[in-house]
Design an enzyme around this catalytic site. Structure first.
Site, PDB file in Angstrom:
ATOM      1  CB  CYS B 405      -0.879   0.034   1.129  1.00  5.94           C
ATOM      2  SG  CYS B 405      -0.172  -0.047   2.802  1.00  5.94           S
ATOM      3  CG  HIS B 449      -4.243   0.909   4.279  1.00  5.17           C
ATOM      4  ND1 HIS B 449      -3.696   0.065   3.023  1.00  5.17           N
ATOM      5  CD2 HIS B 449      -5.426   1.387   3.658  1.00  5.17           C
ATOM      6  CE1 HIS B 449      -4.471   0.353   2.137  1.00  5.17           C
ATOM      7  NE2 HIS B 449      -5.381   1.220   2.138  1.00  5.17           N
ATOM      8  CG  ASP B 465      -7.102   2.929  -0.054  1.00  9.12           C
ATOM      9  OD1 ASP B 465      -5.654   2.563  -0.551  1.00  9.12           O
ATOM     10  OD2 ASP B 465      -7.551   2.180   0.782  1.00  9.12           O
TER      11      ASP B 465
END
Lengths: 315, 644
Positions: B405, B449, B465
């Site tokens: 991520c 994250h 995202d």
């Protein structure tokens, strides 16, 4: 005997060891019964020996009288025996123009009442009154019996013909009731080999004097019975009252008798305290003739007493 | 009990002391330098060997050298003799050294006292349920040792342990009363030494490629959340940590300067929830986006991160509420926008070129869509990306195309800034695992994250995202389903069998209950409890009175009980029953009607080897119970002690 520091704990002179030993040589294989008989006398109680003829009842009584140095008399009970034959009669003496009392055979320190159930109830009760009161009333006059005073009565089992079984109230007067039973094989063999024992009784020498006995009885009666032990006696008596094997339970007097017998038994073992073992040892002899079996109404069965002991926890 | 302290130690009592030393020092092995555990273990083994061989104990000089050497070693390791780690190390060392000079009962008492003290030190490291159970068992053992040293009821271990167990059980009511009523100190009771807060894991305030991927491999719990209402949809569960606005080419940083106040406009009704945060030594509260109500002692900074006044260095519980739909800073300070457009002067030329190409003639929304489409088409989501070179983002975007991520967030923000759209990286946690047993949402380090925020005119800061474009399942179902099997995730997270998961849920629910109710019993909870008991507005005085009366009542109750029980407890009978139990263990059972003498006779037949000793017991018992004296208790006790 068990090796325990408890026996002989007090260093008491073992006055009765000789008596036990000598009596054991005359009545073979019956050590337990002899010990019970002696305990009974020590507890100042009367003894009833019940068995078939020829089992050594008379010999036992005679031997004890001899060894304890007691003045002995024997009354053979028959169906025509009268109360006066026991207590004595007054006869007119011409010289003194007066009646003189001739004491009957009951005036002795140890009276052997042989086959007491052959006599009529009236005669039986004359003896039983003497046992209870320690005195005799004849022709309006009361006369004290000697001390110590023991009665050893023998009786044939009631199913024999021509007998008057003792009523319950009178059975209660006997501290213990014994059955001698057949000797075991070795004892019987020794008996047969040696011939009759009865004549050997005459050869015995007394080991005590009549004056010794009251002091020893006094000593035995002061043996310590602790609280837990009295609890145990009480529990046993209560159990007889609850137990369906018996028609009725033991009386308070029977409880006292049990404790007194247990004390004497403990004293014989040389201990200064009563143990549950002592109570268990004397219980059948003390209780069986005071109880009625629910089966048939005779004496309580030995098995029932054993079961009774097994039903009561020792506190 | 009046044995003098200098009396020589009973040889058979020594193993108890070894066991005490082992039970109270062994768990420290887990957080101590290896050499120290080795030295302590060697001392213990040496002491055991000396006891076994019955060799003379080491002399005074040798012991002195050992003490000096041990202290020097600790000083060298920790640079101090104080504080948590060095202090505990000293205790462990000296406990095991003491075993080398066990001469008298006094030495043994020192071991026992040290043992009790060492029990406490374990709470400085862990307050978990297993630690609690271990320490209770160890306390039982130390108490048994103490009883054994004083002669106790018997020298047999089972009796000693039973006696100690009864003592410990009797202490439980007092423990509960003290726990509930003793005035609570606000703050970390078990973390008092200053070095107690090292080694906590959690998000950091910088981000480099691989930093979150490393954190994700840790299965520890970051925080637990209980919502007042139903669980919101997973894809909205963004827990905001540090917002990183500055990029130096490889690393993303927090902006340390002053930030204008956030202007938040919530578009949906607030959702209330309670979060129990594990210690992570940073100040952010990891609140759900966007926080609308905050607990006391905390504030919302300009980047919408909820910040506590002090670092979270112990487990803490907060009440918060969040609005899942919001608008943030629609009129943003130009300085902030400038900051969020800045890129390093050089580096990543291909990325810049691509961004510039996209910017030409495209609205920001179209640029965003192009970037997401790019990620969606060719990229792989993995915990094990290849190493990146000097131009990290170029390498990632045009060559490796594999990343986690933080790679996507960093590349996305770089692309946006290159295309003239203000953008920044947000660190935090996403999702979590809902435990149906206790209705708590558990968020772990593995849920860490990073995502991006872009500023669009009229809309303010909007969350984008990029990971969702690469791997939608990461957001919708969680990380365990998003990664291929074989990725280095924590074992616990990977277990997908139902029964294992149920078991894990159960264990976590128990742990959570423990944390919430036992460890989380703070002054606030204490006040609530007392108010419920009818004692509102308690200060320390009324607490002291309540404590005193509760303990007094307990003592009175126990004494009353003891007095009530006493008539049954004739010591003679108790001792006799003990002897009977002893026989029963040797398969000789006594009926209640059997006289002691008959029993002795039977023992003589059945267990001749016991007969003599048991006859002594019987004789002593009969005299004590039926005799005309009450002074034979000791004889009986001695006789029973010889029944072996």
């Amino acid at each position: 005997m068990l090796k325990s520091t408890l026996s002989g704990l007090t260093g008491r002179p073992r006055a009765f060891d000789g008596v036990l030993e000598q009596a054991g040589r005359i009545i073979l294989g019956k050590e337990h019964e002899i010990r019970l008989a002696i305990a009974c006398l020590l507890a100042n109680g009367h003894l009833l020996i019940e068995d078939l003829p020829g089992m050594g009842k008379t010999t036992l009584a005679h031997t004890l009288a001899r060894l304890l140095g007691l003045q002995f008399s024997r009354i053979q009970f028959t169906s025509d025996l009268l109360p006066a034959d026991i207590t004595g009669v007054s006869v007119f003496e011409r010289e003194r123009s007066d009646f003189r009392f001739l004491p009957g055979p009951v005036f002795a320190q140890l009276v052997l009442a042989d086959e007491i159930n052959r006599a009529t109830p009236k005669t039986q009760s004359a003896l039983l009154e003497a046992m209870e009161e320690g005195q005799v009333t004849a022709e309006g006059q009361t006369r004290m019996l000697p001390t110590p005073f023991f009665v050893i009565a023998t009786q044939n089992p009631a199913h024999q013909i021509g007998t008057f079984p003792l009523p319950e109230s009178q059975l209660d007067r006997f501290l213990m009731r014994l059955e001698l039973g057949y000797p075991d094989r070795t004892a019987e063999r020794a008996l047969l080999a040696a011939g009759g024992q009865r004549r050997r009784v005459e050869e015995l020498t007394p080991l005590l004097t009549p004056d010794d006995l009251p002091a020893l009885q006094q000593e035995a009666s002061t043996i310590h019975a602790a609280g837990p032990l009295i609890d145990y006696v009480q529990a046993l008596i209560e159990a007889t009252r609850q137990n369906p094997a018996f028609l009725h339970g033991l009386s308070p007097r029977a409880g006292l008798a049990l404790l007194a017998a247990a004390r004497a038994w403990a004293w014989l073992a040389g201990r200064d305290m009563v143990l549950p073992d002592d109570v268990q040892a004397v219980l059948p002899a003390v209780a069986r003739h005071r109880l009625r079996s629910a089966q048939g109404g005779g004496y309580a069965l030995a098995e029932d007493i054993a079961a009774l002991i097994r039903s009561v926890a020792i506190p | 009990m009046s044995t003098p302290a200098h009396e020589a130690l009973d040889r058979h009592a020594t193993p108890w002391l070894f066991a005490t030393a082992l039970a109270t020092t062994a768990p420290h092995f887990m957080h101590q330098p290896l050499w120290l555990s080795a030295v302590a273990g060697a001392m213990l083994l040496w002491a055991v060997w000396q006891w076994w061989k019955d060799v003379r104990l080491p002399g005074r000089w040798l012991l002195f050298l050992l003490v000096v050497g041990g202290s020097a070693g600790i000083l060298g390791e920790f640079r101090t003799l104080f504080g948590r780690d060095a202090g505990v190390a000293m205790l462990v060392m000296f406990m095991n050294m003491k075993l080398l000079e066990l001469k008298s009962r006094r030495d043994a008492m020192v071991v026992v006292t040290l043992g009790y003290f060492l029990l406490l030190t374990h709470y400085l490291y862990s307050q978990s349920i297993p630690t609690g159970i271990w320490l209770l068992a160890a306390m039982w053992l130390v108490t048994a040792t103490l009883i054994r040293l004083h002669g106790g009821p018997s020298s047999r271990p089972r009796e000693t342990l039973r006696y100690a167990g009864v003592l410990c059980l009797q202490a439980i009511p007092f423990m509960l009363v003290l726990f509930l009523l003793f005035p609570r100190i606000p703050g970390p009771l078990w973390g008092l030494p200053s070095d107690a807060f090292t080694g906590k894991t959690g998000l950091s305030d910088t981000m480099t490629p691989g930093s979150i991927a490393q954190l994700v491999q840790n299965g520890d719990i970051a925080f637990r959340v209980r919502f007042d209402g139903p669980l919101p949809p997973r894809q909205k569960l963004y827990w905001r940590g540090p917002v990183m606005e500055q990029f130096d080419g490889t690393t993303w940083h927090l902006y340390k300067g002053r930030q204008p106040t956030a202007q938040l406009e919530s578009l949906s009704p607030p959702i209330g929830y309670e979060t129990t945060l594990e210690a992570h030594n940073e100040r952010w509260l990891l609140a759900l986006d966007a926080p609308v109500a905050l607990p006391a002692e905390s504030l919302l900074n300009g980047t919408l991160t909820a910040i506590s006044r002090n670092p979270i260095n112990e487990r803490k519980r907060f009440r918060l509420s969040a609005s899942l739909d919001y608008r943030l800073n629609t009129s943003e300070d130009p300085a902030v926008l400038r900051r969020n457009l800045a890129l390093p002067a050089s580096g990543n030329p291909q990325t810049r070129a691509l961004a510039a190409q996209w910017q030409a003639g495209n609205r920001p929304e179209a640029v965003i869509a192009k970037a997401l489409a790019l990620f969606n088409a060719e990229f792989t989501y993995t915990l094990q990306p290849p190493l990146l070179g000097q131009h990290g983002i170029d390498d990632f975007l045009f060559r490796s195309k594999r990343g986690f991520c933080e790679h996507y967030a960093a590349a996305f923000v770089t692309l946006m800034r290159g295309a003239g759209i203000p953008a920044r990286v947000v660190g935090g946690y996403q999702g979590g695992e809902f435990n149906p047993l206790d209705q708590y949402l558990v968020v772990r380090q593995s849920d860490a994250h990073a995502w991006a925020e872009v500023w669009l005119a009229g809309m303010g800061w909007v969350r984008v995202d990029p990971t969702a474009a690469v791997s939608p399942s990461r957001i919708e179902t969680g990380i365990a389903n998003a990664l291929a099997f074989g990725e280095p995730l924590p074992m616990l997270i990977q277990m997908r069998a139902d029964w294992i998961r149920t078991l894990r849920y159960r264990w976590e629910a128990i742990n959570n209950a423990w944390n919430q109710n036992i460890l989380g019993y703070d002054p606030q909870r204490q006040r609530e409890l007392l108010a419920r008991l009818g004692l509102p507005d308690t200060d320390w005085r009324s607490l002291a009175i309540a404590l005193g009366s509760a303990c007094g009542l307990l003592v009175a109750g126990l004494m009353g009980w003891a007095l009530y029980k006493r008539p049954e407890g004739d010591p003679v009978v108790r001792l006799w029953h003990k002897a009977l139990r002893h026989l029963a263990r040797r398969k000789v059972d006594c009926s209640p009607w059997e006289t002691p003498l008959d029993l002795a006779r039977r023992v003589r037949e059945q267990r001749p080897e016991l007969a003599e000793a048991f006859q002594r017991v019987v004789d002593a018992y009969l005299v004590a119970r039926y005799g005309n004296t009450d002074q034979h208790l000791k004889t009986l006790r001695d006789a029973i002690a010889q029944l072996r």
